[in-house]
Design a protein around this motif. Structure first.
Motif, PDB file in Angstrom:
ATOM      1  N   ILE A 271       2.166  -2.616  10.912  1.00  0.00           N
ATOM      2  CA  ILE A 271       1.097  -3.032  10.005  1.00  0.00           C
ATOM      3  C   ILE A 271       1.398  -2.559   8.589  1.00  0.00           C
ATOM      4  O   ILE A 271       1.175  -3.270   7.611  1.00  0.00           O
ATOM      5  CB  ILE A 271      -0.268  -2.467  10.466  1.00  0.00           C
ATOM      6  CG1 ILE A 271      -0.702  -3.146  11.773  1.00  0.00           C
ATOM      7  CG2 ILE A 271      -1.330  -2.669   9.408  1.00  0.00           C
ATOM      8  CD1 ILE A 271      -1.977  -2.576  12.360  1.00  0.00           C
TER       9      ILE A 271
ATOM     10  N   VAL B 192       0.533 -10.819  16.477  1.00  0.00           N
ATOM     11  CA  VAL B 192      -0.807 -11.352  16.214  1.00  0.00           C
ATOM     12  C   VAL B 192      -1.003 -12.685  16.910  1.00  0.00           C
ATOM     13  O   VAL B 192      -2.012 -12.923  17.580  1.00  0.00           O
ATOM     14  CB  VAL B 192      -1.058 -11.495  14.689  1.00  0.00           C
ATOM     15  CG1 VAL B 192      -2.348 -12.256  14.446  1.00  0.00           C
ATOM     16  CG2 VAL B 192      -1.117 -10.122  14.031  1.00  0.00           C
TER      17      VAL B 192
ATOM     18  N   TYR C   9      -8.906   1.334   8.564  1.00  0.00           N
ATOM     19  CA  TYR C   9      -8.246   0.283   9.313  1.00  0.00           C
ATOM     20  C   TYR C   9      -8.355  -1.054   8.595  1.00  0.00           C
ATOM     21  O   TYR C   9      -7.364  -1.762   8.427  1.00  0.00           O
ATOM     22  CB  TYR C   9      -8.834   0.189  10.723  1.00  0.00           C
ATOM     23  CG  TYR C   9      -8.162  -0.846  11.590  1.00  0.00           C
ATOM     24  CD1 TYR C   9      -8.773  -2.083  11.840  1.00  0.00           C
ATOM     25  CD2 TYR C   9      -6.902  -0.615  12.137  1.00  0.00           C
ATOM     26  CE1 TYR C   9      -8.144  -3.032  12.635  1.00  0.00           C
ATOM     27  CE2 TYR C   9      -6.272  -1.565  12.930  1.00  0.00           C
ATOM     28  CZ  TYR C   9      -6.896  -2.767  13.164  1.00  0.00           C
ATOM     29  OH  TYR C   9      -6.280  -3.721  13.935  1.00  0.00           O
ATOM     30  N   PHE C  10      -9.545  -1.390   8.154  1.00  0.00           N
ATOM     31  CA  PHE C  10      -9.705  -2.659   7.454  1.00  0.00           C
ATOM     32  C   PHE C  10      -9.014  -2.674   6.098  1.00  0.00           C
ATOM     33  O   PHE C  10      -8.712  -3.729   5.556  1.00  0.00           O
ATOM     34  CB  PHE C  10     -11.182  -3.020   7.307  1.00  0.00           C
ATOM     35  CG  PHE C  10     -11.763  -3.635   8.543  1.00  0.00           C
ATOM     36  CD1 PHE C  10     -12.582  -2.899   9.386  1.00  0.00           C
ATOM     37  CD2 PHE C  10     -11.461  -4.948   8.889  1.00  0.00           C
ATOM     38  CE1 PHE C  10     -13.094  -3.457  10.542  1.00  0.00           C
ATOM     39  CE2 PHE C  10     -11.983  -5.522  10.041  1.00  0.00           C
ATOM     40  CZ  PHE C  10     -12.806  -4.781  10.880  1.00  0.00           C
TER      41      PHE C  10
ATOM     42  N   PHE D 143      -5.978  -1.021   5.453  1.00  0.00           N
ATOM     43  CA  PHE D 143      -4.525  -1.174   5.563  1.00  0.00           C
ATOM     44  C   PHE D 143      -4.071  -2.215   6.582  1.00  0.00           C
ATOM     45  O   PHE D 143      -2.910  -2.595   6.590  1.00  0.00           O
ATOM     46  CB  PHE D 143      -3.810   0.171   5.735  1.00  0.00           C
ATOM     47  CG  PHE D 143      -4.219   0.981   6.924  1.00  0.00           C
ATOM     48  CD1 PHE D 143      -4.797   2.233   6.734  1.00  0.00           C
ATOM     49  CD2 PHE D 143      -3.999   0.535   8.210  1.00  0.00           C
ATOM     50  CE1 PHE D 143      -5.158   3.016   7.819  1.00  0.00           C
ATOM     51  CE2 PHE D 143      -4.356   1.309   9.293  1.00  0.00           C
ATOM     52  CZ  PHE D 143      -4.934   2.552   9.096  1.00  0.00           C
ATOM     53  N   ALA D 144      -4.965  -2.643   7.432  1.00  0.00           N
ATOM     54  CA  ALA D 144      -4.560  -3.673   8.395  1.00  0.00           C
ATOM     55  C   ALA D 144      -4.818  -5.078   7.848  1.00  0.00           C
ATOM     56  O   ALA D 144      -4.981  -6.033   8.605  1.00  0.00           O
ATOM     57  CB  ALA D 144      -5.262  -3.488   9.718  1.00  0.00           C
TER      58      ALA D 144
ATOM     59  N   VAL E 146      -3.106  -8.091   9.433  1.00  0.00           N
ATOM     60  CA  VAL E 146      -3.634  -8.493  10.739  1.00  0.00           C
ATOM     61  C   VAL E 146      -4.959  -9.221  10.572  1.00  0.00           C
ATOM     62  O   VAL E 146      -5.166 -10.312  11.117  1.00  0.00           O
ATOM     63  CB  VAL E 146      -3.855  -7.248  11.625  1.00  0.00           C
ATOM     64  CG1 VAL E 146      -4.532  -7.640  12.926  1.00  0.00           C
ATOM     65  CG2 VAL E 146      -2.544  -6.557  11.894  1.00  0.00           C
TER      66      VAL E 146
END
Lengths: 215, 215
Positions: free
Chosen positions: A119, A130, B171-172, B174-175, B178
């Motif tokens: 990521i 994904v 998470y939101f 750096f991800a 995705v």
DNA sequence: TTGACTTTCAAACAAACGTTTAATACAAGC
DNA sequence: GCTTGTATTAAACGTTTGTTTGAAAGTCAA
């Protein structure tokens, strides 16, 4: 017999590469380190995989993805005895199939670290992961949860909630150095049980926010 | 005048290094790349910082930590008008001071990525960050929330909940690769507003699990 | 046993790396 | 203007890197 011999070197390289790529990241690991760890020759990587990067991709294809399939299988098994699983059952199964399933501790850590690093520095592996793994799984989860949700909860909102569950779960997996330091707790069995309970509870209640958005 | 001239090269190197270390990671960035980006000479890194690693540490000390202080200040300002903030107020301020505060988008991303990478491959920087920044801040948050929590919620359980909020938020951040792929949404202003609402709601409800553990 | 194919190996290659060195330029104070 | 200290610079250095090469070893089928 020749296939077996072939596979042994190749498999050893894959095993060592997976471990080292997870622990140190693609750029920090040299081919010499991998071949040293796998008792093989430097040129074997080029022979069997063509390049360092191809080796990295094969680690995802032949280690990461199959392991995810095992996790998914455990998820399904956890729900097999529940004819109409509620949201809490699904979330519980999601979290526990990863954190409390059949993976060894090392496997779980490797799995999370590979994903974390991918990521951070996306390659083709992320696209593959994904599209081939996460999207189908999210659709499955969505189908399981949809009957329990109000009509105004759109697909993306549900997806964000699922991602939040994944985010929390992964965070506690790979932020081990932070969590240990802040809590003063080593990740021993007792603490991990506490963690699993906590994450599950947090995630279930976080997900249940979807049912409360009437305004 | 000499200090100003001195500082210009040094500051330019720090800026470039921060950006590149965040984007690519310590191992994937060469000193030549940093000095190229900062229009300075290769040997300037050794002159001003002593080594590549020292430059990395200074990035944390002189960029990451001060930025965290700014975030913390905004957190305090958000609560200044709330004499006795409830848990939801605190969580809301936590999430929004990072995601919806005065940081530029790039700053936020850089901030999150540096942390993500440091967690993945811990150095002395992580120890410094946890002890000097995270621990005091968690204590402050804990003090704010304690009055609203039942007696049976011990300190570590509260800490885990705070870490969960941080985990989701990071998470939101750096991800992004995705999330964008799975939702089909670019991180434009509209989607980011949705994200902020979602994260805040998820986090508040997740935290409120603490108030429901009577059994 | 031979030939064809596969696998392993050591050495070589060119490029890149972080660090060091010594010269030069700059700045400030006397 | 001279001296001292600081800052910048190009080049050098020793090491490391991923890839390539050609020889040797191993395997299998005829």
């Amino acid at each position: 017999m020749s296939e077996a011999v072939n596979d042994q070197t190749r498999e050893r390289i894959l095993d060592s590469a997976e471990l080292l790529f997870a622990r140190k990241g693609f750029d920090a690991v040299s081919i010499r380190e991998i071949t040293g760890a796998s008792k093989s020759n430097l040129a074997a990587v080029n022979y069997h995989f063509g390049s360092k990067f191809n080796l990295y991709m094969e680690v995802f294809r032949q280690r990461w993805v199959p392991r995810t399939r095992r996790i998914r299988k455990q998820f399904a098994e956890r729900l097999a005895d529940t004819p109409e699983p509620r949201i809490r059952d699904v979330v519980n199964a999601m979290v526990r199939s990863f954190l409390d399933g059949q993976l060894t501790d090392q496997e779980r850590l490797i799995h999370g670290q590979l994903m974390q690093r991918e990521i951070a520095s996306p390659t083709d592996a992320l696209k593959m992961v994904v599209e081939e793994v996460m999207r189908p799984q999210q659709q499955r989860l969505s189908d399981l949860m949809r009957p329990h949700l109000p009509a105004h909860v759109d697909e993306n909102r549900l997806r964000l909630s699922l991602l939040s569950v994944i985010g929390v779960t992964l965070y506690f997996t790979f932020a081990r150095p932070v969590v240990s330091r802040l809590t003063g707790q080593e990740y021993d069995d007792e603490f991990k049980a506490v963690l699993i309970d906590h994450i599950t509870t947090f995630a279930i209640d976080g997900m249940n926010a979807l049912n409360k958005e009437y305004n």
